[in-house]
Design an enzyme around this catalytic site. Structure first.
Site, PDB file in Angstrom:
ATOM      1  N   GLU A   1      64.172  64.320  27.901  1.00  0.00           N
ATOM      2  CA  GLU A   1      63.167  65.146  28.558  1.00  0.00           C
ATOM      3  C   GLU A   1      63.603  66.577  28.864  1.00  0.00           C
ATOM      4  OE1 GLU A   1      60.044  64.234  29.085  1.00  0.00           O
ATOM      5  OE2 GLU A   1      60.466  62.311  28.124  1.00  0.00           O
TER       6      GLU A   1
ATOM      7  N   SER B   1      28.941  17.927  62.725  1.00  0.00           N
ATOM      8  CA  SER B   1      29.203  17.657  64.142  1.00  0.00           C
ATOM      9  C   SER B   1      30.517  18.240  64.643  1.00  0.00           C
ATOM     10  CB  SER B   1      29.193  16.147  64.389  1.00  0.00           C
ATOM     11  OG  SER B   1      27.897  15.626  64.186  1.00  0.00           O
TER      12      SER B   1
END
Length: 676
Positions: free
Chosen positions: A105, A379
């Site tokens: 790079e 319930s």
């Protein structure tokens, strides 16, 4: 992560900055037909307007991976990310990786001032001729970093000039090593890998510190075009790119020719590791991720977190095995799925969460987490109504009510009349509230709801942590609303914890990547949501085995006579079967049914979910000390309405009957049955 900065303050543009702008204007605008003076003036104005500050390079947290661990912190459950990145210091990157990056790079990185004149000229020439050539691009490492972190990716000459100016300023603020460290942690290497540590782990299953020359040059070559040079998809292109990098390294005497040749041969034999996302306890992991996004600032989450969850993997596996085995045993009764949630009522810690019998089974919609999905409770909702009644301090478990046929107006019914019945199809005459709740009689529960008021029941349920839709209808106490199993377990936890509710949580500790603690479970404090007397009375009823024998027998009794409070729930059409129960230190809720809500073949809560609940409780609690529920100082045992029962200390005489109970009569005794 801490970056050391040089001193920096606002100041007028330095001669070097002006030189860069002038150079840029000449090269980039002069070539477009603009005069030298006019080009430089125009360039300077456009570049310097609203220019970001170089010192802001680290103003926003770099996206990193968030990792979820089990409660020991030793077992990784799941990782997720905006960008899959693991920060690594420059000293922990292999030296050969650093050299390979410079070769690929920016070979003159340590000698240029942030820009490279030859690189700029090369980029302009390539742009004008529409060519792309060479091992390196026109941007230095510093410029690439500025573009990624401070600027947009728009392709304009003005943006390029701003990049050059900022690159110079960045190098006045940060050292070369700091810039390179930021770069190596920022760039994308493909394969969901941002930064060199993630790339090393993804491709080679090793840390960046352990990369050798062959591996380093493959990775360094990826940055220019990760998709084009993907070694998994395009191995030849990756090797060609590696050859370019190695050639530069040889030319600049970073490696010998022999070392480069050996690296080429080694790379030809690479078998690359494909990135896999292995998730342990996926239902819990995804639930924890969702909760994390609600609890933590988005920027902190983007920066990556280390999360110690509450899950106990051994107990989690036990829960999964029990649910899977028991549901398989119910297959003939048209049952294909089950769920379980277990929490510590004192801390709210979620100890186990089973969302389905098989996460990967598409036929049962296995990826749906039923523990957090909307279902009807049947319930199992009744204890909330009885707790609200006891909280008024006007009624006690000894209070009686008549269980007989009743009718109520109901505009939604074809006949305009609501005629509730009990699960067993019978009416049981005058019963105590203890017997009514323990045996889950419907008529008494409806009368309890009418006594406290439906709006009050909804308010009370909200206080207990039920946040899902609750219709204000007569049958709310029978389970007409929709709830989440986890929320119901959290509500029951308040009964187990003396009326104090602690929000269920999947977290023990949440920390930033730098180790700063963001949230700690030890700092959590519960909130009293019902009087301790009311909580204890509900618990006393639900934990008395003999009180429920008329309806349920001994199927829910725990091994060894261990004391636990428990309640079941079954919807009218057998779409949902639930059991929720607890000791002082453990609350467990279980659901059984079909994910698509198809009816089961008469699988009641006590027989479907109840079997799972009992086996899980017996297994978890085996070998642990017997626990009892402590009676509050404000409750004692005495003669109440002619029977020995619980009563409030210092309270006025209770009502011995509730509305609809008619004259008070001696309740029928509970028959004696042998223990399970």
């Amino acid at each position: 992560m801490l970056i050391r900065r040089r001193s920096f303050r606002e100041q007028a543009p330095r001669p070097r900055t002006l030189l860069i702008v002038l150079l840029s204007g000449l090269l980039l605008l002069g070539g477009c037909g603009i005069g030298v003076a006019g080009g430089a003036r125009l360039a300077y104005t456009a570049v310097m307007r609203d220019l970001p500050k170089a010192a802001d390079l680290k103003s926003r947290p770099m996206a990193q991976v968030t990792s979820l661990y089990d409660r020991t912190g030793a077992q990784l459950l799941y990782e997720f990310y905006v960008e899959r990145r693991f920060w690594v210091d420059l000293r922990d990157v292999s030296p050969v990786m650093i050299r390979a990056t410079l070769a690929a790079e920016d070979v003159s990185f340590y000698t240029h001032p942030g820009y490279d004149v030859r690189g700029i000229i090369r980029a302009v020439v390539n742009d004008l001729t529409r060519r792309r050539s060479g091992t390196q691009g026109g941007s230095t490492i510093t410029q690439q970093l500025v573009k990624r972190l401070l600027l947009s990716s728009e392709q304009t000459y003005i943006r390029k000039m701003r990049e050059l100016v900022l690159a110079v300023q960045v190098e006045e603020v940060y050292s070369k090593d700091e810039v390179l460290e930021l770069y190596l942690n920022q760039v994308f290497y493909g394969n969901q890998s941002y930064g060199i540590e993630a790339a090393a782990l993804s491709y080679f299953d090793k840390h960046a510190s352990d990369l050798n020359l062959a591996e380093a040059t493959i990775l360094a070559g990826l940055v220019q075009a990760p998709s084009d040079y993907d070694p998994v998809i395009n191995p030849k292109a990756a090797l060609d790119r590696q050859d370019d990098v190695l050639s530069v390294m040889v030319r600049y005497q970073m490696v010998t020719q022999a070392e480069a040749d050996a690296a080429r041969l080694e790379a030809e034999a690479f078998a690359y590791k494909q990135l896999r996302t292995d998730i342990k306890v996926p239902h819990f992991a995804f639930f924890a991720r969702e909760q994390l996004s609600r609890r933590v600032d988005p920027e902190a989450l983007r920066g990556g977190l280390s999360v110690i969850t509450t899950i106990d993997l051994a107990q989690q596996q036990m829960a999964q095995d029990i649910v899977t085995k028991r549901v398989a045993g119910l297959k003939s009764q048209r049952v294909n799925n089950g769920a379980l949630a277990a929490i510590n009522p004192r801390t709210g810690e979620i100890l186990a969460m089973v969302g389905s019998v098989d996460f990967n089974n598409a036929e049962i919609d296995g990826q749906v987490n039923v523990a957090t999905s909307l279902r009807q409770p049947g319930s199992a909702f009744k204890p909330l109504a009885f707790a609200a009644l006891f909280a008024t301090r006007k009624f006690l478990p000894a209070t009686t009510v008549i269980d007989e046929a009743i009718t109520r107006p109901d505009a939604s019914a074809p006949s305009g009349i609501y005629r509730p019945v009990n699960y067993d199809g019978k009416f049981h005459g005058t019963v105590t509230l203890r017997s009514a709740l323990a045996n889950s009689y419907n008529i008494p529960a409806l009368l309890v709801q009418e006594t406290i008021g439906t709006k009050e029941l909804v308010r009370f349920a909200r206080a207990l942590g039920i946040v899902t839709p609750l219709p204000e209808v007569e049958s709310l106490t029978l389970g007409a609303g929709t709830v989440r199993l986890l929320d119901m377990v959290g509500a029951y936890a308040a009964f187990a914890n003396d009326g104090i509710r602690v929000d269920p949580t999947p977290f023990l500790r949440i920390s930033s990547k730098s180790g700063t603690v963001i949230w700690d479970a030890t700092e959590v404090r519960g909130e009293r949501v019902l009087p301790s007397e009311a909580a204890y009375m509900v618990t006393s009823v639900l934990s008395e085995n003999r009180a429920r024998y008329p309806m349920f027998g001994t199927v829910l009794d725990l091994a060894g006579g261990r004391i636990a409070a428990v309640k079941t729930g079954t919807t009218n059409d057998y779409k949902d079967s639930l059991t929720i129960g607890y000791t002082p230190s453990l609350v467990v809720g279980v659901w059984v049914g079909n994910t698509d809500s198809k009816p089961m073949m008469q699988v009641a809560g006590s027989l479907g979910a109840g079997g799972i609940w009992k086996e899980f409780m017996d297994t978890w609690l085996k070998g642990q000390p017997q626990e009892t529920f402590p009676m509050p100082a404000t409750v004692r045992t005495g003669m109440v309405c002619g029977v020995p029962e619980l009563l409030y200390v210092g309270a006025p005489p209770p009502q011995c009957g509730i509305a609809g109970a008619g004259p008070v009569r001696t309740p029928r005794p509970t028959p004696d049955l042998p223990p399970a």
